[in-house]
Design a protein around this motif. Sequence first.
Motif, PDB file in Angstrom:
ATOM      1  N   ARG A   3      39.998 -51.672 -56.638  1.00 60.74           N
ATOM      2  CA  ARG A   3      41.304 -51.580 -57.289  1.00 60.74           C
ATOM      3  C   ARG A   3      42.153 -52.810 -57.002  1.00 60.74           C
ATOM      4  NH1 ARG A   3      43.355 -45.735 -55.653  1.00 60.74           N
ATOM      5  NH2 ARG A   3      45.189 -46.445 -56.804  1.00 60.74           N
ATOM      6  N   ASN A  31      39.618 -48.112 -63.011  1.00 59.36           N
ATOM      7  CA  ASN A  31      39.883 -46.708 -63.289  1.00 59.36           C
ATOM      8  C   ASN A  31      38.842 -45.792 -62.632  1.00 59.36           C
ATOM      9  OD1 ASN A  31      39.876 -44.188 -65.259  1.00 59.36           O
ATOM     10  ND2 ASN A  31      41.860 -45.193 -65.381  1.00 59.36           N
ATOM     11  N   LYS A  42      39.641 -45.564 -59.016  1.00 54.72           N
ATOM     12  CA  LYS A  42      40.778 -44.679 -58.810  1.00 54.72           C
ATOM     13  C   LYS A  42      40.320 -43.233 -58.737  1.00 54.72           C
ATOM     14  CE  LYS A  42      44.611 -46.168 -61.415  1.00 54.72           C
ATOM     15  NZ  LYS A  42      45.478 -45.942 -62.603  1.00 54.72           N
ATOM     16  N   ARG A  43      39.436 -42.856 -59.669  1.00 56.90           N
ATOM     17  CA  ARG A  43      38.957 -41.478 -59.688  1.00 56.90           C
ATOM     18  C   ARG A  43      38.064 -41.180 -58.485  1.00 56.90           C
ATOM     19  NH1 ARG A  43      40.409 -39.151 -64.595  1.00 56.90           N
ATOM     20  NH2 ARG A  43      40.918 -40.756 -66.129  1.00 56.90           N
ATOM     21  N   THR A  56      40.025 -39.832 -55.801  1.00 57.07           N
ATOM     22  CA  THR A  56      40.405 -38.436 -56.034  1.00 57.07           C
ATOM     23  C   THR A  56      39.244 -37.489 -55.759  1.00 57.07           C
ATOM     24  OG1 THR A  56      41.814 -39.215 -57.820  1.00 57.07           O
ATOM     25  CG2 THR A  56      41.389 -36.850 -57.728  1.00 57.07           C
ATOM     26  N   MET A 101      36.476 -33.413 -53.455  1.00 59.19           N
ATOM     27  CA  MET A 101      36.046 -32.287 -54.295  1.00 59.19           C
ATOM     28  C   MET A 101      34.557 -32.057 -54.173  1.00 59.19           C
ATOM     29  SD  MET A 101      37.990 -32.582 -57.866  1.00 59.19           S
ATOM     30  CE  MET A 101      39.386 -33.663 -57.851  1.00 59.19           C
ATOM     31  N   THR A 145      37.515 -29.215 -62.776  1.00 54.66           N
ATOM     32  CA  THR A 145      38.335 -30.416 -62.525  1.00 54.66           C
ATOM     33  C   THR A 145      37.469 -31.605 -62.104  1.00 54.66           C
ATOM     34  OG1 THR A 145      40.112 -28.940 -61.829  1.00 54.66           O
ATOM     35  CG2 THR A 145      40.402 -31.258 -61.367  1.00 54.66           C
ATOM     36  N   MET A 199      35.531 -32.977 -64.999  1.00 55.64           N
ATOM     37  CA  MET A 199      36.353 -33.741 -65.940  1.00 55.64           C
ATOM     38  C   MET A 199      36.480 -35.194 -65.465  1.00 55.64           C
ATOM     39  SD  MET A 199      37.565 -31.975 -68.525  1.00 55.64           S
ATOM     40  CE  MET A 199      39.244 -32.359 -69.003  1.00 55.64           C
ATOM     41  N   HIS A 200      36.699 -35.357 -64.166  1.00 62.19           N
ATOM     42  CA  HIS A 200      36.808 -36.719 -63.635  1.00 62.19           C
ATOM     43  C   HIS A 200      35.485 -37.481 -63.781  1.00 62.19           C
ATOM     44  CE1 HIS A 200      40.861 -36.568 -62.094  1.00 62.19           C
ATOM     45  NE2 HIS A 200      40.629 -35.421 -61.506  1.00 62.19           N
ATOM     46  N   HIS A 220      33.181 -36.927 -65.871  1.00 66.25           N
ATOM     47  CA  HIS A 220      32.945 -37.166 -67.273  1.00 66.25           C
ATOM     48  C   HIS A 220      33.728 -38.379 -67.775  1.00 66.25           C
ATOM     49  CE1 HIS A 220      33.251 -35.691 -71.624  1.00 66.25           C
ATOM     50  NE2 HIS A 220      32.314 -36.576 -71.470  1.00 66.25           N
ATOM     51  N   PHE A 221      34.989 -38.498 -67.286  1.00 61.58           N
ATOM     52  CA  PHE A 221      35.768 -39.680 -67.648  1.00 61.58           C
ATOM     53  C   PHE A 221      35.127 -40.946 -67.127  1.00 61.58           C
ATOM     54  CE2 PHE A 221      39.665 -37.435 -68.906  1.00 61.58           C
ATOM     55  CZ  PHE A 221      39.814 -38.128 -70.088  1.00 61.58           C
ATOM     56  N   LEU A 276      42.808 -27.999 -68.804  1.00 62.12           N
ATOM     57  CA  LEU A 276      42.105 -27.499 -67.613  1.00 62.12           C
ATOM     58  C   LEU A 276      42.327 -25.988 -67.475  1.00 62.12           C
ATOM     59  CD1 LEU A 276      42.660 -30.112 -64.744  1.00 62.12           C
ATOM     60  CD2 LEU A 276      40.551 -29.629 -65.973  1.00 62.12           C
ATOM     61  N   SER A 307      44.433 -39.344 -63.067  1.00 62.38           N
ATOM     62  CA  SER A 307      43.293 -39.794 -62.269  1.00 62.38           C
ATOM     63  C   SER A 307      43.403 -39.292 -60.840  1.00 62.38           C
ATOM     64  CB  SER A 307      43.174 -41.316 -62.211  1.00 62.38           C
ATOM     65  OG  SER A 307      43.726 -41.931 -63.313  1.00 62.38           O
TER      66      SER A 307
END
Lengths: 235, 235
Positions: A50, A103, A106-107, A110, A114, A183, A186-187, A189-190, B172, B229
């Motif tokens: 980043r 990006n 960044k994910r 996060t 998880m 959730t 989704m991340h 997948h992005f 979501l 994100s």
Amino acid sequence: MNEHILSAYDRDLEGLVTLIMKMGGLVEQAILDAAKSLETQDIELAETVRRRDKAIDALELEVNDVAATVIALRAPVSKDLRIILTVLRLAASLERIGDYAKNIAKRTSTLIDMPNSASSNSSLRRMSREVQSMLKDVLDAFVRRDAEIAEDVRQRDQEVDQMYNALFREFLTFMMEDPRQITGCMHLHFMAKNIERMGDLTTNMAEQVIYLVTGEMPEEDRPKSDSTSYLSTLE
Amino acid sequence: MNEHILSAYDRDLEGLVTLIMKMGGLVEQAILDAAKSLETQDIELAETVRRRDKAIDALELEVNDVAATVIALRAPVSKDLRIILTVLRLAASLERIGDYAKNIAKRTSTLIDMPNSASSNSSLRRMSREVQSMLKDVLDAFVRRDAEIAEDVRQRDQEVDQMYNALFREFLTFMMEDPRQITGCMHLHFMAKNIERMGDLTTNMAEQVIYLVTGEMPEEDRPKSDSTSYLSTLE
């Protein structure tokens, strides 16, 4: 005198090509490191990706400035001008690819907390490696003015699209089986979509190189293989 | 003689500006029609959006060709050259925004047969309208060389980002409540993300206009409001 002007122009052009290659090297590294940070859960590496994106952005501005100066000073025409305009477009694509890598990083930060599937992480890394290798080849094609290498890159984007399609289905399945995964998926997948877009941008760069070398834009014969926009059911 | 050259250059420049405005008009229409086709479930309109994207792509190539010719013929420097380079960047952004609109229309065709929430469709349409209005203003800012209008567009992108954040959470929630909604929500979510990206591209265009008018790139003080994100839980 004429020879003197020519060689000054050549030096300018070489400077621009050096900048693009430097930018390309940083972007390749960003792609690899973003995927690595995800697979190895290395949050520090994600932070580094980043942070380093600023250097890529700064290089794009430098390319723009140098290109404008070269055009203004040397008033290049035809082929010479086309090279400079191609450099501008390549720099813009590289900057965007760098943004996607940022990006992803960044994910990663996060996702670290998880529950998620290690198998998708390694698929994402494989996809990233393919895009990085395409990018390396497209820069090579540009330097050598080699339309064949560029055409090969263009074809390889189909593999990236196929990997993306497979992942899209995999994520849908995970989500349906276990809503707690929604959730996280989704991340992921992005991230997959970002890598797929990096592949598209690399393909655009390949088309720019083909245009530069042959004077013609390749036809839209490349079958677009991201078919997920049409996906309405999971077979 | 000098006056003759100047006015020929002005005519060339006017031609380029006309092309950009034409392209902008088509892209604005594509944004509105893509969102409308989703909300009204109008598959024919969705097809039209997809078909019309070719005209946008063709205009970008025309802008590139004309710009290269003007640079080669008139050898513009400083401000004049900066205008032409700005035109090239605006055209590239418009082409990408058009691609996103096409992509939304593609997903509309898929979603038509799926159960989905009418409320998200109208939220997506509201978001699209905001982006279209920003795009209209940024083109206006370019023609008038008005950095204030451009700065205003830049600030408005935050609203688009906030609408996107709200939709992300909504999708979501839908998916967790009802796994049968997962596939549909994934498509809707991609549409939302595409609109958010159109907003980002419009913001980039605004920054190009500010740079053209003031000679300085705006600072990164604009708070980035796509915070999804970082979203790890649903509060």
